[in-house]
Design a protein around this motif. Structure first.
Motif, PDB file in Angstrom:
ATOM      1  N   TRP A  19       0.841  -1.200   0.000  1.00  0.00           N
ATOM      2  CA  TRP A  19       0.000   0.000   0.000  1.00  0.00           C
ATOM      3  C   TRP A  19       0.873   1.245   0.000  1.00  0.00           C
ATOM      4  O   TRP A  19       1.948   1.268   0.599  1.00  0.00           O
ATOM      5  CB  TRP A  19      -0.910   0.000   1.231  1.00  0.00           C
ATOM      6  N   ALA A  20       0.436   2.283  -0.667  1.00  0.00           N
ATOM      7  CA  ALA A  20       1.130   3.567  -0.625  1.00  0.00           C
ATOM      8  C   ALA A  20       0.085   4.660  -0.711  1.00  0.00           C
ATOM      9  O   ALA A  20      -1.020   4.442  -1.189  1.00  0.00           O
ATOM     10  CB  ALA A  20       2.119   3.662  -1.781  1.00  0.00           C
ATOM     11  N   GLY A  21       0.448   5.843  -0.230  1.00  0.00           N
ATOM     12  CA  GLY A  21      -0.501   6.958  -0.253  1.00  0.00           C
ATOM     13  C   GLY A  21      -0.693   7.504  -1.647  1.00  0.00           C
ATOM     14  O   GLY A  21      -1.738   8.024  -1.998  1.00  0.00           O
ATOM     15  N   LYS A  22       0.357   7.349  -2.482  1.00  0.00           N
ATOM     16  CA  LYS A  22       0.285   7.908  -3.830  1.00  0.00           C
ATOM     17  C   LYS A  22       0.604   6.817  -4.832  1.00  0.00           C
ATOM     18  O   LYS A  22       1.523   6.030  -4.618  1.00  0.00           O
ATOM     19  CB  LYS A  22       1.314   9.040  -3.934  1.00  0.00           C
ATOM     20  N   CYS A  23      -0.145   6.776  -5.921  1.00  0.00           N
ATOM     21  CA  CYS A  23       0.110   5.779  -6.964  1.00  0.00           C
ATOM     22  C   CYS A  23       1.253   6.267  -7.841  1.00  0.00           C
ATOM     23  O   CYS A  23       1.188   7.363  -8.404  1.00  0.00           O
ATOM     24  CB  CYS A  23      -1.161   5.568  -7.790  1.00  0.00           C
TER      25      CYS A  23
END
Ligand code: TYD
Ligand code: MG
Length: 451
Positions: A19-23
């Motif tokens: 998971w990451a906050g930004k793609c």
């Protein structure tokens, strides 16, 4: 087989290992969600399903039955009325008037005898009731609920079986089997999925209200748009009283149709003749103004394009556009410079569509060029003239669709002259003096002298 969960960006579909906050792939924020892994077991790969029933293309289908609301502007945008068991998304900025519109629509549908439910997740029942009374809808037989728990709402809908349910808004709804907060991507997606499924299975038309984020997306990603049959946007400029309901997707009717409303102290009033409205506050002939004869959906709409051109104190001159695509402005400026030798370097350019309207048609190119030239040369365009035509990169003018409709609307509003591309199919343009031009150079020579 997949090991453990994977993470997918709901905006672009890229798959990430964690998971990451930004793609990384598309740059969207907060768009990555966990996807459950594929199940292993007897049903996984290689298991046979059952055959599906195939038909042909020749079988006649009846057109879907429609329930008109009696609000003509709304019915036109829906494609002629509400289709039973359809799911409709109405998106727009917070405060633009979605709740007002849908409360009025609910009352209007209810008065035609349709059983209507209005569920508000944002306001208490008393608040909605007060608004309804202010709008003069006290006696409309709309059933009102204030709730955000979608399971309870669906149970109620199942018991009540209305013909139409309005859910205001999707961002406040939550499902108890999804862990994230209301308004998050997974809640919005799951809630919309449940509502759309319910609409299809139980034959209830559902209108879902969605707030649009700053980037123009509903609930972050556009997940909801794919699920529903019809997507309508309610738009308008703050400070203007005009509101436009625009169909951007419609499985049961034409897209790009618009309905025009005016926000007044007593709610939204329908505007039957938008051209007259958009042109109503035109002053005396002034440089920088050109009237574009446009088509919105099935209806001709005249709008005023305004330009201001002034020497720029900046190294990179300003290009400010309201109501039009800024890329289109750059293209037209480049064509004027390259094909007609009229430079805009060192000049600030401001371009605006009057009345808070948004114009997407390439046919507006010629009116935009005319407004720009008129502002630059300080020469007013004759006030009784309309213009339309697409400008190609070579500077040629390309004919556009529905020329006759555009001219008829202009004639109806008292215009007597038009500039159109060569080879336009004029039809019977009574009372209009139409001059056809092959390219921008000819236009510049005709209107502004040699250029
Ligand atoms: P609303 O329908 O609550 O917007 P949304 O549901 O899209 O967030 O509209 C709120 C705005 O509309 C608010 O700024 C006040 C204005 N308004 C009027 O001007 N006249 C009216 O009769 C009503 C009901 C609202
Ligand atoms: Mg609202």
């Amino acid at each position: 087989m997949a090991k453990g969960p994977s993470f997918t960006c709901t905006a672009c579909g890229a798959v990430h290992r964690k998971w990451a906050g930004k793609c990384d792939a598309c740059g969207a924020w907060n768009s990555i969600v966990e996807e459950a892994p594929l199940t292993a077991g007897p049903k996984a790969l290689g298991a046979r399903g059952k055959g599906i029933v195939l038909t042909d293309l020749a079988t006649q289908e009846d057109p879907p039955p429609r329930a008109p609301s009696g609000m003509d502007e709304l019915d036109r945008v829906l494609g002629g009325g509400l289709v039973p068991a359809s799911a409709i998304l109405v998106g727009g900025d917070p405060g633009i008037g979605k709740s007002t519109l849908l409360l009025q629509a609910a009352a209007s549908f209810a008065r035609t005898g349709l059983k209507c439910l209005y569920i508000s997740g944002e306001e208490a029942a008393a608040q909605v009731r007060m608004r309804a009374q202010r709008l003069g809808l006290r006696d409309a037989p709309v059933a009102l609920g204030a709730e955000t728990n979608l399971r309870d709402i669906l149970t109620t809908l199942d018991a009540e079986r209305p013909a139409l349910a309005i859910i205001d808004s999707i961002q406040t709804m939550w499902l108890d089997n999804v862990e994230s907060a209301p308004g998050s991507v997974s809640q919005v997606r799951a809630a919309a999925h449940e509502l759309v499924n319910f609409a299809k299975k139980r034959g209830v038309a559902i209108i879902i209200v969605g707030h649009v984020t700053k980037e123009g997306n509903i609930a972050g990603p556009r997940v909801v748009e794919h699920m529903v049959d019809t997507v309508l946007y309610f738009e308008g400029e703050r400070g203007h009283q005009f509101r436009i309901l625009r169909a951007v997707k419609n499985r049961f009717g034409p897209a790009d149709e618009i309905g025009v409303f005016e926000m007044t102290g007593d709610g939204l009033q329908q505007v039957a003749n938008p051209s007259a409205l958009f042109l109503s506050d035109r002053d005396k002939p002034a440089p920088g103004s050109a009237v574009f004869a446009g088509i919105e959906g099935t209806r001709p709409v005249l709008t005023e394009i305004q330009a201001l051109v002034a020497p720029s104190p900046l190294g990179t001159p300003r290009r400010t556009v309201v109501g039009l695509d800024s890329g289109r402005l750059s293209t037209i400026l480049a064509v004027l410079e390259a094909r007609c030798a009229i430079p805009f370097a060192g000049l600030d350019v401001f371009l605006n569509v009057a009345g808070g309207m948004r114009v997407n048609e390439p046919a507006a190119d010629l009116a935009v060029a005319a407004a720009l030239l008129s502002a630059r040369e300080d020469v007013a365009i004759p006030p009784e003239m309309v213009l339309f035509g697409e400008i190609s990169l070579s500077g040629a003018l390309r004919p556009v669709s529905q020329t006759e409709n555009r001219l008829k609307e202009a004639a109806k509003l008292g215009f007597t002259q038009a500039i159109a591309p060569s080879r336009s199919k004029l039809g019977s343009a009574e009372g209009m003096r139409v001059r056809q031009m092959p390219d921008l150079t000819a236009f510049v020579g005709e209107i502004f002298g040699a250029g």
